[in-house]
Write an enzyme that holds these catalytic residues in place. Structure first.
Site, PDB file in Angstrom:
ATOM      1  CG  HIS A 147      -0.211   0.093   2.556  1.00  0.00           C
ATOM      2  ND1 HIS A 147       0.317   1.183   3.022  1.00  0.00           N
ATOM      3  CD2 HIS A 147       0.123  -0.938   3.367  1.00  0.00           C
ATOM      4  CE1 HIS A 147       0.986   0.800   4.123  1.00  0.00           C
ATOM      5  NE2 HIS A 147       0.802  -0.227   4.443  1.00  0.00           N
TER       6      HIS A 147
ATOM      7  CD  GLU B 120       1.911  -5.965   7.924  1.00  0.00           C
ATOM      8  OE1 GLU B 120       1.813  -7.027   7.692  1.00  0.00           O
ATOM      9  OE2 GLU B 120       2.525  -4.915   7.657  1.00  0.00           O
TER      10      GLU B 120
ATOM     11  CG  ASP C  58      -3.553  -9.175  15.590  1.00  0.00           C
ATOM     12  OD1 ASP C  58      -3.165  -8.357  16.056  1.00  0.00           O
ATOM     13  OD2 ASP C  58      -4.692  -9.613  15.786  1.00  0.00           O
TER      14      ASP C  58
ATOM     15  N   GLY D 268       3.739  -4.564   4.091  1.00  0.00           N
ATOM     16  CA  GLY D 268       4.985  -4.670   4.205  1.00  0.00           C
ATOM     17  C   GLY D 268       5.697  -6.060   4.789  1.00  0.00           C
TER      18      GLY D 268
END
Length: 215
Positions: A9, A82, A84, A151
């Protein structure tokens, strides 16, 4: 051979503020929106047929911008979320105590089954990311999907395709709106299954990423 493009993103407000996002969310910055448009310009030349995104807001917005450029619809898949980050989500990195920083470091330094309290392990992340990628094999022949994720999630996916354990030290940098590509091949000469073609390409971006400037 199926080609799957992987996009992180665009830059977010919390990226700029150095806050831990995990599965919490913050909006794209103006620079992050510009990054997404630049991915869209590149993606328009790649013959993308499907755009599949994490259901978090920052990835959805990135995917919507890319989809507008490509003329595709957007499909949400929560498996692309992503990692947690448990009790550390929303925290500023510089505010962590020594104990809390130790929890965070376990996710990047090769600690088997490292996890933040109330969070997720890298192995659990790897399993759901690979499941999301495998679902691309069910798309119609000739498809060329683009997945928008995060990422740590994408770094874990690419690293494990290369044969590293999910909890291996993080040595792959995937900047905001970088583009990677993995291919699924069946070959008598090369390894069958998923292979990494490119990782972390930022040649389509016209300005340094925020994390380059912060080093």
């Amino acid at each position: 051979m199926l080609q799957v493009y992987l996009v992180r993103h665009g830059e977010t407000q919390w990226n700029a503020e150095r806050r831990i996002q995990g599965q919490s969310d913050s909006p794209l910055t103006a620079h992050g929106e510009r990054q997404a448009w630049q991915v869209g310009e590149r993606a328009r030349t790649l013959g993308i047929t499907h755009i599949i995104t994490s259901d978090l807001g920052r990835t959805r917005r990135t995917a919507e911008i890319i989809a507008e450029a490509c003329g595709c619809s957007v499909i949400a898949d929560a498996r692309l979320r992503e990692l947690d980050m448990g009790v550390l989500e929303k925290r500023h990195i510089d505010s962590l105590s020594e104990e809390e920083e130790g929890w965070r470091r376990q996710l990047v330094n090769g600690t088997p089954d490292g996890r933040i309290p109330q969070g997720e392990s890298m192995q659990e992340l790897s399993e759901r990311m690979h499941a999301a990628l495998a679902s691309c094999l069910e798309l119609p022949a000739g498809s060329r999907p683009l997945l928008v994720s995060h990422g740590i999630a994408l770094g874990c996916l690419v690293s494990t395709i290369l044969g590293l354990p999910a909890y291996a030290e993080r040595r792959l940098r995937l900047r905001n709106c970088s583009i990677s590509r993995v291919d699924y091949q069946q070959s008598p000469w090369l390894a069958s299954g998923w292979v990494v073609e490119t990782a972390g390409d930022v040649s389509h971006l016209d300005a340094p990423a925020m994390d380059e400037l912060q080093r």
